[in-house]
Scaffold this motif. Structure first.
Motif, PDB file in Angstrom:
ATOM      1  N   SER A  21     -24.681  25.318  57.785  1.00 41.63           N
ATOM      2  CA  SER A  21     -23.247  25.525  57.602  1.00 41.63           C
ATOM      3  C   SER A  21     -22.532  24.194  57.817  1.00 41.63           C
ATOM      4  N   VAL A  22     -21.759  23.801  56.815  1.00 35.30           N
ATOM      5  CA  VAL A  22     -20.980  22.566  56.900  1.00 35.30           C
ATOM      6  C   VAL A  22     -19.541  22.919  56.531  1.00 35.30           C
ATOM      7  N   ASN A  23     -18.644  22.757  57.489  1.00 40.30           N
ATOM      8  CA  ASN A  23     -17.229  23.070  57.254  1.00 40.30           C
ATOM      9  C   ASN A  23     -17.058  24.472  56.657  1.00 40.30           C
ATOM     10  N   ASP A  24     -17.755  25.423  57.217  1.00 38.75           N
ATOM     11  CA  ASP A  24     -17.698  26.835  56.788  1.00 38.75           C
ATOM     12  C   ASP A  24     -18.252  27.084  55.388  1.00 38.75           C
ATOM     13  N   LEU A  69     -20.122  22.388  46.911  1.00 34.87           N
ATOM     14  CA  LEU A  69     -19.332  21.243  47.360  1.00 34.87           C
ATOM     15  C   LEU A  69     -18.577  20.643  46.190  1.00 34.87           C
ATOM     16  N   ILE A  75     -14.369  20.350  46.433  1.00 34.76           N
ATOM     17  CA  ILE A  75     -13.744  19.139  46.973  1.00 34.76           C
ATOM     18  C   ILE A  75     -13.314  18.262  45.803  1.00 34.76           C
ATOM     19  N   GLY A 126     -13.643  13.011  50.277  1.00 37.71           N
ATOM     20  CA  GLY A 126     -13.939  14.342  50.809  1.00 37.71           C
ATOM     21  C   GLY A 126     -15.407  14.699  50.646  1.00 37.71           C
ATOM     22  N   ASN A 170     -17.394  12.661  53.216  1.00 39.05           N
ATOM     23  CA  ASN A 170     -17.230  13.238  54.555  1.00 39.05           C
ATOM     24  C   ASN A 170     -18.089  14.485  54.724  1.00 39.05           C
ATOM     25  N   PHE A 171     -18.082  15.347  53.707  1.00 38.69           N
ATOM     26  CA  PHE A 171     -18.843  16.589  53.759  1.00 38.69           C
ATOM     27  C   PHE A 171     -20.339  16.303  53.854  1.00 38.69           C
ATOM     28  N   VAL A 177     -21.628  15.016  57.231  1.00 38.24           N
ATOM     29  CA  VAL A 177     -21.868  16.070  58.216  1.00 38.24           C
ATOM     30  C   VAL A 177     -23.224  16.731  57.955  1.00 38.24           C
TER      31      VAL A 177
END
Length: 160
Positions: free
Chosen positions: A5-8, A56, A60, A65, A68-69, A72
Motif C-alpha cells: 500500500s502506497v498512499n492508500d 499510479l 497522478i 508526483g 514521490n509515489f 515510497v
C-alpha cells in the motif's frame, strides 16, 4: 505476488527469482507483462520485482508526483530486499533516472531503456497530441471525443 500500500493505493508486485534485486518499471501506457520476454532470462541470478504502476499513471498528473509515489514504493521494497537496481522503459526509465538521483542510498544502479524526458507533454509541439494525452485520463470524455468528427480529425492530423 507482493501487495504494497502506497498512499492508500494498492500496488501489486510480481516477485520471482533469488539474488540481487532488480525492479523493472514499465512505461506510462505499459503494463508489467511488457517485461515477460526479459524477466525469465534474469531469474537465475536475480530477484525480479515488477510493480504494476498502471493505477499510479492514471491517478497522478505530474512527474514529480510520480517520483514521490515510486520513491515510497522503493523504500518499502528496499526494506525487504536491500539495495535495488532499477530498470525502466520510457516513462519508467525517466522515473529510474530521477529516483537514482534522489535516493542513492537505496538504488545501486539504473538501466534506462529509451527513457522519455520528464514532463513530456510540455515539450509536445502538437496541440492535438497534448489534447489526446490530457483526455486519455478521462475515459468517458475520451471515448465521446474519439467518436466525434473532431476526434477523427485529430487522429488523421496526428497520423499525417
Amino acid at each position: 505476488m507482493l501487495n504494497l500500500s502506497v498512499n492508500d493505493i494498492e500496488i501489486a508486485c510480481r516477485v520471482s527469482g533469488t539474488g540481487q534485486p532488480i525492479v523493472l518499471l514499465h512505461g506510462f501506457g505499459g503494463q508489467p507483462s511488457d517485461w515477460n520476454a526479459l524477466d525469465h532470462r534474469l531469474l537465475a541470478q536475480h530477484c525480479i520485482i515488477i510493480p504494476n504502476l498502471s493505477r499510479l499513471y492514471l491517478g497522478i498528473n505530474d512527474f514529480r508526483g510520480s517520483v514521490n509515489f515510486v520513491e515510497v514504493l522503493l523504500r518499502k521494497l528496499s526494506s525487504r530486499f536491500g539495495k535495488l537496481t532499477l530498470a525502466g522503459v520510457s516513462y519508467g526509465g525517466a522515473l529510474c533516472w530521477a529516483l537514482r538521483s534522489r535516493c542513492p542510498e537505496i538504488v545501486s544502479q539504473v538501466i534506462l531503456i529509451n527513457p522519455m524526458p520528464p514532463r513530456p507533454v510540455e515539450r509536445m509541439v502538437s496541440q492535438a497530441l497534448r489534447d489526446l494525452v490530457f483526455m486519455a485520463r478521462l475515459p468517458m470524455i475520451f471515448s465521446l471525443y474519439m467518436r466525434s468528427p473532431f476526434g477523427r480529425k485529430a487522429i488523421m492530423t496526428l497520423a499525417s
